[in-house]
Design a protein around this motif. Structure first.
Motif, short mmCIF file in Angstrom:
data_model
loop_
_atom_site.label_atom_id
_atom_site.label_comp_id
_atom_site.label_asym_id
_atom_site.label_seq_id
_atom_site.Cartn_x
_atom_site.Cartn_y
_atom_site.Cartn_z
N LEU A 184 0.01 24.29 -31.51
CA LEU A 184 -0.68 23.10 -31.02
C LEU A 184 -0.79 23.13 -29.50
O LEU A 184 -1.86 22.88 -28.94
N GLU A 185 0.32 23.42 -28.84
CA GLU A 185 0.34 23.37 -27.37
C GLU A 185 -0.50 24.48 -26.75
O GLU A 185 -1.04 24.31 -25.65
N SER A 186 -0.60 25.60 -27.43
CA SER A 186 -1.39 26.70 -26.89
C SER A 186 -2.87 26.56 -27.22
O SER A 186 -3.69 27.34 -26.75
N GLY A 187 -3.21 25.58 -28.06
CA GLY A 187 -4.61 25.36 -28.41
C GLY A 187 -5.12 26.23 -29.54
O GLY A 187 -6.32 26.27 -29.81
N THR A 188 -4.21 26.91 -30.24
CA THR A 188 -4.62 27.78 -31.35
C THR A 188 -5.10 26.98 -32.54
O THR A 188 -5.96 27.44 -33.30
N CYS A 189 -4.53 25.80 -32.76
CA CYS A 189 -4.91 24.98 -33.91
C CYS A 189 -4.82 23.51 -33.53
O CYS A 189 -4.25 23.15 -32.50
N GLY A 190 -5.36 22.67 -34.39
CA GLY A 190 -5.20 21.23 -34.28
C GLY A 190 -4.18 20.76 -35.29
O GLY A 190 -3.76 21.51 -36.17
N GLU A 191 -3.80 19.50 -35.20
CA GLU A 191 -2.77 19.00 -36.10
C GLU A 191 -3.19 19.05 -37.56
O GLU A 191 -2.36 19.15 -38.46
N GLU A 192 -4.51 18.99 -37.80
CA GLU A 192 -4.98 19.04 -39.19
C GLU A 192 -4.63 20.36 -39.87
O GLU A 192 -4.65 20.46 -41.10
N VAL B 81 -1.66 21.93 -39.40
CA VAL B 81 -0.20 22.06 -39.50
C VAL B 81 0.21 21.74 -40.94
O VAL B 81 0.04 20.62 -41.41
N ALA B 82 0.74 22.74 -41.63
CA ALA B 82 1.07 22.57 -43.05
C ALA B 82 2.53 22.23 -43.27
O ALA B 82 2.88 21.73 -44.35
N LEU B 83 3.40 22.52 -42.31
CA LEU B 83 4.84 22.30 -42.51
C LEU B 83 5.40 21.35 -41.45
O LEU B 83 5.14 21.51 -40.26
N THR B 84 6.16 20.37 -41.92
CA THR B 84 6.85 19.45 -41.02
C THR B 84 8.26 19.21 -41.56
O THR B 84 8.55 19.42 -42.73
N ALA B 85 9.12 18.74 -40.66
CA ALA B 85 10.46 18.32 -41.05
C ALA B 85 10.44 16.82 -41.28
O ALA B 85 10.18 16.05 -40.35
N VAL B 86 10.67 16.42 -42.50
CA VAL B 86 10.73 14.99 -42.81
C VAL B 86 12.11 14.49 -42.44
O VAL B 86 13.13 15.02 -42.90
N CYS B 87 12.16 13.48 -41.59
CA CYS B 87 13.46 12.99 -41.12
C CYS B 87 13.44 11.47 -41.05
O CYS B 87 12.39 10.83 -41.09
N PHE C 252 10.93 20.14 -27.60
CA PHE C 252 11.47 20.93 -28.71
C PHE C 252 10.68 20.72 -30.00
O PHE C 252 11.06 21.24 -31.05
N GLY C 253 9.59 19.97 -29.93
CA GLY C 253 8.77 19.73 -31.10
C GLY C 253 7.88 18.52 -30.88
O GLY C 253 7.98 17.82 -29.87
N ARG C 254 6.98 18.31 -31.82
CA ARG C 254 6.03 17.19 -31.77
C ARG C 254 6.26 16.30 -32.99
O ARG C 254 6.94 16.69 -33.94
N VAL C 255 5.65 15.12 -32.97
CA VAL C 255 5.73 14.20 -34.11
C VAL C 255 4.33 14.07 -34.70
O VAL C 255 3.39 13.69 -33.99
N ALA C 256 4.20 14.38 -35.97
CA ALA C 256 2.90 14.32 -36.63
C ALA C 256 2.34 12.90 -36.56
O ALA C 256 3.03 11.92 -36.84
N VAL D 67 11.80 2.12 -36.09
CA VAL D 67 13.14 1.53 -36.18
C VAL D 67 13.94 2.26 -37.25
O VAL D 67 13.40 3.05 -38.04
N ALA D 68 15.24 2.03 -37.25
CA ALA D 68 16.14 2.69 -38.20
C ALA D 68 15.63 2.53 -39.63
O ALA D 68 15.24 1.44 -40.05
N GLY D 69 15.59 3.65 -40.34
CA GLY D 69 15.12 3.66 -41.72
C GLY D 69 13.70 4.16 -41.87
O GLY D 69 13.30 4.57 -42.98
N ASP D 70 12.92 4.17 -40.78
CA ASP D 70 11.56 4.71 -40.86
C ASP D 70 11.60 6.23 -41.02
O ASP D 70 12.51 6.89 -40.53
N LEU D 71 10.59 6.77 -41.70
CA LEU D 71 10.46 8.22 -41.85
C LEU D 71 9.47 8.76 -40.84
O LEU D 71 8.42 8.16 -40.60
N LEU D 72 9.79 9.90 -40.26
CA LEU D 72 8.88 10.60 -39.36
C LEU D 72 8.76 12.04 -39.82
O LEU D 72 9.67 12.58 -40.46
N ARG D 73 7.64 12.66 -39.44
CA ARG D 73 7.44 14.08 -39.70
C ARG D 73 7.41 14.80 -38.35
O ARG D 73 6.50 14.59 -37.55
#
Length: 356
Positions: free
Chosen positions: A237-245, A247-253, A283-287, A314-320
């Motif tokens: 993403l940062e190098s401009g190789t692709c857009g967020e659309e 990105v196939a893998l994220t860490a669900v947290c 160290f990473g981006r948020v989808a 807030v606490a309990g929300d999910l982010l990718r």
């Protein structure tokens, strides 16, 4: 087994994965190049099957251990794209692989080629080798001008030399890809000419990485070996190789706390990996939240600067969270949660930890 109802876990959007795989396959085919994707990114038989079904000629792997996993999984055309120095144990493993797969190895020195031939013994002529040349990344590889010398030594020792290869790793970073692709083209051309000057054929010119692959038009390369493109990551993403659309893998947290514009989630370096090149902004981006950045990692938590006036989670929300370097993240988990058409499946990371 991963329980995808809890966090953290790595999630794969399979439709995006398929689109990435099929798009790269069409690109390579449209330019008359073979596609041999690097499986160290995903380490997964499930992903590899999708790549081969889309037209990949074979797989690239990083280690004999990865080759063993994919050979057992039914993949019979494997290239270990690294100049291995074979000790007695690795020599036995290499010879065993020759009985179940068409195996290719890299060499980048006269000494390494001779040692490889000695390790192969009576099987030397069955082992296909490629000479690695340095095209600007300055890691492994001989100079293009010396490729013929290494190829001649390998052939003289009884190995089957089929060409040359390189890794344009200096293409990572904003604005670097086109120059690195040009360096790769020049290095492959010079290496081919050096091999031909020794009276040896050089049918394979192998190169490519995810950032440089689409700059390959006009390249002499006959084969591309990108890896990260299947999932993409924050570096792409940062190098401009692709857009967020793409990105196939994220860490669900899960958000476990927030204060002001800072958010804390339950995925740290043991899920995301700790890789952070100097040119990246975190160290990473948020989808879905382009201004948010992962600004600090501990082993099991990440600190996110939300970076916007929008409501802070807030606490309990999910982010990718999009990892910086997806290869590292995948190697930290046993399984991926693969999501498609409303259903979730568990895909093992079959070659996880096979680092030798």
């Amino acid at each position: 087994m991963t329980d995808f109802r809890t966090t953290p876990h790595l999630s794969v959007r399979v439709p995006v994965l398929r689109r990435n795989i099929e798009g790269m396959a069409r690109f390579a085919a449209g330019r008359g190049m073979a596609l041999r994707p690097h499986a160290k990114t995903h380490k997964s038989l499930d992903v590899a099957r999708l790549q081969v079904a889309a037209g990949a000629r074979g797989l690239t792997v990083a280690t004999l251990g990865e080759a063993e996993v994919f050979a057992r999984g039914g993949f019979g055309d494997l290239f270990v794209a690294y100049p291995l120095w074979l000790d007695d144990v690795k020599a036995r493993r290499m010879r065993a692989l020759l009985d179940v797969a068409e195996l290719r190895l890299g060499v980048d020195s006269v000494e390494g080629a001779r040692r490889m031939a000695a390790a192969a013994g009576a099987d030397a002529s069955r082992l296909r080798v490629r000479v690695e040349v340095d095209s600007g990344h300055h890691r492994s590889g001989t100079t293009p001008a010396r490729a013929g010398e290494v190829a001649a030594a390998a052939a003289g020792a009884g190995l089957a030399v089929e060409g040359v290869f390189t890794f344009p790793g200096h293409g990572y970073g904003p604005g670097n890809a086109a120059r690195a692709a040009a360096d790769e083209s020049a290095a492959l051309s010079a290496a081919r000419d050096a091999v031909l000057a020794e009276g040896l054929p050089c049918p394979v010119l192998s190169g490519g990485s995810t950032p440089t692959a689409h700059h390959a038009s006009g390249s002499p390369a006959t084969e591309l070996r990108p890896g990260v493109y299947v999932f993409n990551d924050a570096q792409q993403l940062e190098s401009g190789t692709c857009g967020e659309e793409a990105v196939a893998l994220t860490a669900v947290c899960t958000v476990v706390g927030s204060r002001g514009g800072t958010v804390l989630v339950d995925a740290g370096s043991k899920v995301l990996g700790a890789d952070r090149p100097a040119w990246t902004s975190g160290f990473g981006r948020v989808a879905g939240h382009p201004l948010a950045r992962v600004v600090a990692l501990s082993e099991h938590h990440a600190t996110i600067d939300w970076g916007t006036s929008l409501p802070v989670p807030v606490a309990g929300d999910l982010l990718r969270v999009i990892p910086n370097h997806v290869c590292n993240a995948v190697n930290l988990v046993d399984e991926l949660v693969a999501s498609e058409d409303g259903f979730d499946a568990i895909w093992p990371v079959h070659a996880r930890g096979r680092n030798s």
